[in-house]
Design an enzyme around this catalytic site. Structure first.
Site, PDB file in Angstrom:
ATOM      1  N   GLY A  85       0.582  -0.408  13.323  1.00 10.89           N
ATOM      2  CA  GLY A  85       0.705  -0.892  11.650  1.00 10.89           C
ATOM      3  C   GLY A  85       0.573   1.261  11.685  1.00 10.89           C
ATOM      4  N   ASP A 104       8.259  -5.404  13.001  1.00  9.82           N
ATOM      5  CA  ASP A 104       7.424  -7.632  13.554  1.00  9.82           C
ATOM      6  C   ASP A 104       6.638  -6.672  11.895  1.00  9.82           C
ATOM      7  OD1 ASP A 104       6.204  -9.617  14.114  1.00  9.82           O
ATOM      8  OD2 ASP A 104       4.850  -8.787  13.124  1.00  9.82           O
ATOM      9  N   TRP A 135      -1.897  -8.082  17.108  1.00 10.58           N
ATOM     10  CA  TRP A 135      -2.154  -7.942  16.115  1.00 10.58           C
ATOM     11  C   TRP A 135      -3.648  -7.139  15.404  1.00 10.58           C
ATOM     12  CZ3 TRP A 135      -5.459 -10.569  12.206  1.00 10.58           C
ATOM     13  CH2 TRP A 135      -5.578 -11.147  12.211  1.00 10.58           C
ATOM     14  N   GLN A 148       0.400  -1.218   0.078  1.00 11.15           N
ATOM     15  CA  GLN A 148      -0.263   0.047   0.286  1.00 11.15           C
ATOM     16  C   GLN A 148       0.672   1.765  -0.356  1.00 11.15           C
ATOM     17  OE1 GLN A 148      -2.058   0.398   3.854  1.00 11.15           O
ATOM     18  NE2 GLN A 148      -3.234   2.197   3.252  1.00 11.15           N
ATOM     19  N   PRO A 190      -4.592  -3.577  17.271  1.00 10.89           N
ATOM     20  CA  PRO A 190      -4.480  -3.520  17.982  1.00 10.89           C
ATOM     21  C   PRO A 190      -5.730  -2.845  17.621  1.00 10.89           C
ATOM     22  CG  PRO A 190      -3.105  -2.626  17.828  1.00 10.89           C
ATOM     23  CD  PRO A 190      -2.882  -3.842  16.345  1.00 10.89           C
ATOM     24  N   GLN A 232       1.362   9.333  11.534  1.00  9.36           N
ATOM     25  CA  GLN A 232       0.717   7.791  12.529  1.00  9.36           C
ATOM     26  C   GLN A 232       0.973   7.494  13.588  1.00  9.36           C
ATOM     27  OE1 GLN A 232      -1.070   5.503   9.871  1.00  9.36           O
ATOM     28  NE2 GLN A 232      -2.851   6.656   9.049  1.00  9.36           N
ATOM     29  N   TYR A 292       4.643 -11.276   3.960  1.00 15.20           N
ATOM     30  CA  TYR A 292       3.687  -9.892   3.842  1.00 15.20           C
ATOM     31  C   TYR A 292       4.077  -9.356   2.166  1.00 15.20           C
ATOM     32  CZ  TYR A 292       2.625 -10.106   8.609  1.00 15.20           C
ATOM     33  OH  TYR A 292       2.057  -9.887   9.981  1.00 15.20           O
TER      34      TYR A 292
HETATM   35  P1  NDP Z   1      -3.575  -1.355  13.837  1.00 15.19           P
HETATM   36  O1  NDP Z   1      -4.804  -1.764  13.780  1.00 15.19           O
HETATM   37  O2  NDP Z   1      -2.431  -0.760  14.505  1.00 15.19           O
HETATM   38  O3  NDP Z   1      -3.778  -0.790  11.981  1.00 15.19           O
HETATM   39  C1  NDP Z   1      -2.918   0.143  11.291  1.00 15.19           C
HETATM   40  C2  NDP Z   1      -3.446   0.158  10.263  1.00 15.19           C
HETATM   41  O4  NDP Z   1      -4.733   1.589  11.038  1.00 15.19           O
HETATM   42  C3  NDP Z   1      -2.731   1.789   9.339  1.00 15.19           C
HETATM   43  O5  NDP Z   1      -2.145   1.087   8.589  1.00 15.19           O
HETATM   44  C4  NDP Z   1      -3.309   2.789   9.292  1.00 15.19           C
HETATM   45  O6  NDP Z   1      -3.819   2.596   7.981  1.00 15.19           O
HETATM   46  C5  NDP Z   1      -4.325   2.887  10.315  1.00 15.19           C
HETATM   47  N1  NDP Z   1      -3.009   3.990  11.358  1.00 15.19           N
HETATM   48  C6  NDP Z   1      -2.537   4.242  12.038  1.00 15.19           C
HETATM   49  N2  NDP Z   1      -2.596   4.765  13.063  1.00 15.19           N
HETATM   50  C7  NDP Z   1      -3.494   5.087  12.929  1.00 15.19           C
HETATM   51  C8  NDP Z   1      -4.143   6.588  13.608  1.00 15.19           C
HETATM   52  N3  NDP Z   1      -3.394   7.407  14.649  1.00 15.19           N
HETATM   53  N4  NDP Z   1      -5.400   7.252  13.124  1.00 15.19           N
HETATM   54  C9  NDP Z   1      -6.094   7.018  12.001  1.00 15.19           C
HETATM   55  N5  NDP Z   1      -5.797   5.581  11.353  1.00 15.19           N
HETATM   56  C10 NDP Z   1      -4.224   4.560  12.204  1.00 15.19           C
HETATM   57  O7  NDP Z   1      -2.853  -2.921  13.006  1.00 15.19           O
HETATM   58  P2  NDP Z   1      -2.487  -4.063  11.492  1.00 15.19           P
HETATM   59  O8  NDP Z   1      -3.546  -4.507  10.920  1.00 15.19           O
HETATM   60  O9  NDP Z   1      -1.900  -3.094  10.178  1.00 15.19           O
HETATM   61  O10 NDP Z   1      -0.952  -5.287  12.362  1.00 15.19           O
HETATM   62  C11 NDP Z   1       0.133  -4.576  13.055  1.00 15.19           C
HETATM   63  C12 NDP Z   1       0.493  -5.956  12.606  1.00 15.19           C
HETATM   64  O11 NDP Z   1       0.131  -6.440  13.917  1.00 15.19           O
HETATM   65  C13 NDP Z   1       0.894  -5.964  10.999  1.00 15.19           C
HETATM   66  O12 NDP Z   1       1.945  -4.715  10.680  1.00 15.19           O
HETATM   67  C14 NDP Z   1       1.724  -7.286  11.699  1.00 15.19           C
HETATM   68  O13 NDP Z   1       3.010  -6.912  12.085  1.00 15.19           O
HETATM   69  C15 NDP Z   1       0.574  -7.661  12.293  1.00 15.19           C
HETATM   70  N6  NDP Z   1      -0.441  -8.734  11.437  1.00 15.19           N
HETATM   71  C16 NDP Z   1       0.190 -10.254  12.595  1.00 15.19           C
HETATM   72  C17 NDP Z   1      -1.000 -11.029  11.977  1.00 15.19           C
HETATM   73  C18 NDP Z   1      -1.158 -12.168  11.866  1.00 15.19           C
HETATM   74  O14 NDP Z   1      -1.735 -12.842  11.477  1.00 15.19           O
HETATM   75  N7  NDP Z   1       0.037 -13.004  13.105  1.00 15.19           N
HETATM   76  C19 NDP Z   1      -1.976 -10.264  10.621  1.00 15.19           C
HETATM   77  C20 NDP Z   1      -2.061  -9.341  10.736  1.00 15.19           C
HETATM   78  C21 NDP Z   1      -1.340  -8.489  11.145  1.00 15.19           C
HETATM   79  P3  NDP Z   1      -4.418   3.453   6.377  1.00 15.19           P
HETATM   80  O15 NDP Z   1      -3.945   4.579   7.137  1.00 15.19           O
HETATM   81  O16 NDP Z   1      -4.167   2.963   5.703  1.00 15.19           O
HETATM   82  O17 NDP Z   1      -5.840   3.724   6.845  1.00 15.19           O
END
Ligand code: NDP
Length: 337
Positions: A286, A50, A206, A28, A208, A292, A55
């Site tokens: 993420g 992580d 993950w 992305q 959160p 962010q 990925y």
């Molecule tokens: P989050 O719930 O933290 O979502 C992150 C996304 O939310 C960002 O990429 C961004 O996306 C948006 N965001 C972040 N901060 C803000 C903010 N302050 N205000 C508004 N939007 C915000 O977690 P992820 O789903 O990204 O997962 C985190 C990590 O967990 C992964 O990178 C990976 O390391 C792990 N993971 C592990 C899995 C497993 O099977 N073990 C599966 C999935 C994740 P945007 O700006 O594009 O909207």
């Protein structure tokens, strides 16, 4: 600065906010922004990162490796994973067989540009490989010095117990479990967390923020904001749709006064919420932009009073998913190819 927590019953400290690069790096987000986001994390005091071999089929590990180049290796903690299909997706390009683990660790180290990872995780439970074979291979990876500690992801309480017992016999440390956990998704609370507490295993959780939904930026009945994960047609296949119902989004809007009362943004409230659980060593957060990261790290060290925790539960009501059986239901029944 970000607070450290011990990972499981080990001497390893990790930052309670850990940067994760699923969907963003190599996908992305442009590489330049990805690298700036990692540097923003380092500047803010995050030292734990992580990723996974799957990925973007290795690209996320490469981008993270490039972003961390030049950092003192002893000052960062790098986690990766093995299980999901990689490379061309051949018969042995997935799962937790000895062949795939021994080959995958070398690929990950090459892409990350490091001699070892701090934590090597089984990305799911492999129903087709004897657990003894998997744990023996992990033990060999550890003895070769290619990984320091072992973890798992989305394993049930029984699977964790069995894996932990074998790891102990082999003299290696299985110290972490990586499940989905947020205000909206609490399926680990009835079984995985109690088993982990008993075993000396921490959760590193993950999504959160429920992939950004808990930041409050998605409004009921409105299109997803431009540039967000839900608006990105590739990224939005990651399961975010589950949370984009009017009922969930309406209740998430009602959390704003709770965040205001604590002087937090809703994103910070969501991250602080998972960290109230003492079995959680880190929220894996993420980011698609450096700003962010700067916002999210301020969730470190926040205490949410019990009265506000109760109010959050009252607001979210029955949109919270709590069924312990979902851990097993969401794991593949056969090894994916
Ligand atoms: P989050 O719930 O933290 O979502 C992150 C996304 O939310 C960002 O990429 C961004 O996306 C948006 N965001 C972040 N901060 C803000 C903010 N302050 N205000 C508004 N939007 C915000 O977690 P992820 O789903 O990204 O997962 C985190 C990590 O967990 C992964 O990178 C990976 O390391 C792990 N993971 C592990 C899995 C497993 O099977 N073990 C599966 C999935 C994740 P945007 O700006 O594009 O909207």
């Amino acid at each position: 600065m970000v607070t450290y927590r011990y990972l499981g019953n080990s001497g390893l400290k990790i930052t309670e906010i850990t940067f994760g690069n699923w969907l963003t790096h190599g996908g992305q987000v442009e590489n330049e922004t990805a690298i700036k986001s990692v540097h923003a994390a380092l500047d803010a005091g995050i030292t734990s990162f992580d990723t996974a071999d799957v990925y973007m089929n290795g690209k996320a590990e490469e981008v993270l490796g490039e972003a961390l180049r030049g950092q003192r290796r002893e000052s960062v903690e790098v986690f990766t994973k093995v299980y999901w299909p990689t490379g061309p997706g051949g018969a042995n390009d997935s799962g937790l067989s000895r062949k795939h683990i021994m080959e995958s660790i070398d690929g990950s180290l090459r892409r990350l540009g490091t001699d070892y990872v701090d934590l090597y995780q089984a990305h799911r439970y492999d129903t087709e490989t004897p657990l003894e074979e998997t744990m023996q291979a992990f033990a060999d990876v550890v003895r070769q010095g290619k990984a320091l500690y072992i973890g798992v992801s989305e394993w049930t309480a029984d699977q964790l117990r069995a894996g932990h017992a074998l790891a102990k016999e082999l003299g290696i440390h299985l110290i972490s479990s990586q499940p989905q956990y947020s205000m909206l998704w609490r399926v680990i609370e009835p079984e995985v967390v109690p088993a982990s507490e008993e075993l000396g295993v921490s959760q590193i959780v993950w999504s959160p923020m429920a992939q950004g939904v808990l930041s409050g930026k998605y409004l009921p009945g409105k299109d997803a904001p431009a540039g967000s994960r839900a608006a990105d047609k590739n990224a939005s296949t990651g399961g975010i749709q589950r949370f984009l119902t009017d009922d969930v989004l309406t209740r998430v809007q009602q959390l704003k006064p709770v965040a205001d009362e604590l002087g937090l943004t809703q994103a910070q409230l969501a991250i602080a919420w998972v960290l109230q659980n003492r079995n959680v060593a880190a929220a894996l957060v993420g980011a698609s932009r450096p700003e962010q990261v700067a916002e999210n790290v301020k969730a470190s060290g926040v205490e949410i009073p019990a009265e506000l925790m109760t109010r959050i539960d009252e607001i979210l009501g029955d949109v919270v998913v709590r069924d312990a059986a979902k851990t097993a239901e969401n794991a593949p029944k056969t090894r994916p190819s």
